[in-house]
Design a protein around this motif. Structure first.
Motif, PDB file in Angstrom:
ATOM      1  N   LEU A   1       0.833  -1.213   0.000  1.00  0.00           N
ATOM      2  CA  LEU A   1       0.000   0.000   0.000  1.00  0.00           C
ATOM      3  C   LEU A   1       0.860   1.253   0.000  1.00  0.00           C
ATOM      4  CD1 LEU A   1      -2.888  -0.850   2.502  1.00  0.00           C
ATOM      5  CD2 LEU A   1      -3.129  -0.342   0.071  1.00  0.00           C
ATOM      6  N   LYS A   2       1.867   1.253   0.836  1.00  0.00           N
ATOM      7  CA  LYS A   2       2.773   2.401   0.928  1.00  0.00           C
ATOM      8  C   LYS A   2       3.441   2.678  -0.414  1.00  0.00           C
ATOM      9  CE  LYS A   2       7.054   3.790   3.264  1.00  0.00           C
ATOM     10  NZ  LYS A   2       8.087   3.381   4.250  1.00  0.00           N
ATOM     11  N   ASN A   3       3.958   1.626  -1.051  1.00  0.00           N
ATOM     12  CA  ASN A   3       4.648   1.783  -2.327  1.00  0.00           C
ATOM     13  C   ASN A   3       3.695   2.207  -3.440  1.00  0.00           C
ATOM     14  OD1 ASN A   3       7.075   1.041  -1.144  1.00  0.00           O
ATOM     15  ND2 ASN A   3       6.851  -1.122  -1.677  1.00  0.00           N
ATOM     16  N   SER A   4       2.488   1.643  -3.432  1.00  0.00           N
ATOM     17  CA  SER A   4       1.512   1.981  -4.470  1.00  0.00           C
ATOM     18  C   SER A   4       1.070   3.441  -4.353  1.00  0.00           C
ATOM     19  CB  SER A   4       0.294   1.054  -4.370  1.00  0.00           C
ATOM     20  OG  SER A   4       0.657  -0.288  -4.628  1.00  0.00           O
ATOM     21  N   ASN A   5       0.830   3.897  -3.133  1.00  0.00           N
ATOM     22  CA  ASN A   5       0.438   5.296  -2.932  1.00  0.00           C
ATOM     23  C   ASN A   5       1.567   6.248  -3.306  1.00  0.00           C
ATOM     24  OD1 ASN A   5      -2.312   5.208  -1.989  1.00  0.00           O
ATOM     25  ND2 ASN A   5      -1.550   4.293  -0.087  1.00  0.00           N
ATOM     26  N   ALA A   6       2.803   5.856  -2.981  1.00  0.00           N
ATOM     27  CA  ALA A   6       3.958   6.687  -3.349  1.00  0.00           C
ATOM     28  C   ALA A   6       4.087   6.757  -4.873  1.00  0.00           C
ATOM     29  CB  ALA A   6       5.230   6.120  -2.736  1.00  0.00           C
ATOM     30  N   GLN A   7       3.808   5.641  -5.539  1.00  0.00           N
ATOM     31  CA  GLN A   7       3.883   5.611  -7.003  1.00  0.00           C
ATOM     32  C   GLN A   7       2.813   6.508  -7.622  1.00  0.00           C
ATOM     33  OE1 GLN A   7       4.013   1.634  -8.543  1.00  0.00           O
ATOM     34  NE2 GLN A   7       4.127   2.294 -10.686  1.00  0.00           N
ATOM     35  N   LYS A   8       1.621   6.543  -7.019  1.00  0.00           N
ATOM     36  CA  LYS A   8       0.554   7.422  -7.504  1.00  0.00           C
ATOM     37  C   LYS A   8       0.969   8.887  -7.422  1.00  0.00           C
ATOM     38  CE  LYS A   8      -3.703   7.072  -6.294  1.00  0.00           C
ATOM     39  NZ  LYS A   8      -4.919   6.882  -5.494  1.00  0.00           N
TER      40      LYS A   8
END
Length: 278
Positions: A192-199
């Motif tokens: 979740l952390k990585n996906s939100n950072a990617q967004k």
């Protein structure tokens, strides 16, 4: 006149009774196994035993810098270590002969609410914590002590239950099923952390025209779908990992609650049983 001025700039050494003369000194103080040094401050120096004492004017300046250095040390420890809150409320309350009901009445709260705080399944708000401390005649730091431990010990304690047979006869037991589910939860949190950072990166790239807008929006849409799927696996009210973990923890006497809180008596047992980590 000069002679009197010289006398005013000397004091008696509290270590060897010699005269200490005004000088620039290096003040040192130990904090949490580290030495904090404040160099070149005005003070008195004993040339016989080496004792150093800051002047009254220097003390405030030193205290301000010492406080700042202590904050930095704590911040660095948070980066390198994990922290646990040791709950001492129950011991303090019982030590002065009060029941949970007595304290709950003072707080104008249900006894059940105080019970979940003492069992560490809930933590008090700042206001409630201050009210409890005020009523018990202690400081808030006496109710909850923050201790720092290695990540290795922290990860071990999270998955351990206490089996207490009474009369000082107890043992700690690792619960592998809880450890497995907790590891899966941590993996999902990281996703979740990585996906939100990617967004966030994609939005910035669209804004600065480093990526085609339609392509960027398509990638964000795909990430949103991925995030929803991760949240479903992790947070679903019936079959999610978090729900499964709570059920498993309910079957065992896990020593750490809410991933951060432990009661004082259990913490003392931990210090004894895991002495190699301290």
């Amino acid at each position: 006149m000069n002679e009197n001025k010289g006398l005013l700039e000397t004091i008696k050494c509290n270590e060897c009774d010699s005269l200490m003369r005004k000088s620039m000194i290096d003040y040192k103080e130990e904090y949490d196994s580290e030495i904090i040094s404040i160099n070149n401050v005005e003070g008195y120096l004993c040339h016989k035993c080496g004792n150093q004492i800051p002047t009254e004017e220097s003390i405030k300046y030193i205290n301000d810098l010492i406080h700042l250095e202590k904050v930095k040390i704590k911040a660095e420890k948070l980066k390198k270590q994990e922290y646990i809150l040791v709950n001492n409320l129950s011991n303090i309350r019982q030590g002065i002969g009060l029941s949970q009901k007595d304290l709950a009445n003072f707080l104008d709260s249900a006894e059940q609410r105080l019970g979940v705080i003492e069992r560490n399944t809930n933590t008090p708000t700042i206001i409630v914590e201050h009210l409890i401390a005020s009523f018990l005649g202690v400081k808030t730091d006496d109710l909850y002590e923050m201790v720092f431990i290695s990540p290795e010990l922290y990860n071990k304690l999270l998955n351990i239950e206490l089996i207490d047979h009474g009369n000082g006869n107890y043992k700690f037991k690792h619960v592998p099923t809880i450890a497995k589910v907790r590891e899966e939860i941590w993996e999902k949190r990281e996703e979740l952390k990585n996906s939100n950072a990617q967004k966030i990166r994609l939005r910035n790239m669209i804004k600065t025209e480093k990526i085609d807008r339609d392509e960027g929006l398509a990638q964000i849409e795909a990430l949103d779908s991925k995030i929803e799927e991760i949240k479903k696996i992790k947070d679903d009210k019936k079959n999610g990992l978090e729900k499964r973990l709570k059920k498993l923890e309910g079957k065992h006497s896990m020593i750490i609650k809410q991933e951060r809180v432990i009661d004082k008596d259990t913490w003392e047992k931990v210090i004894t049983s895991f002495s190699e980590y301290f």
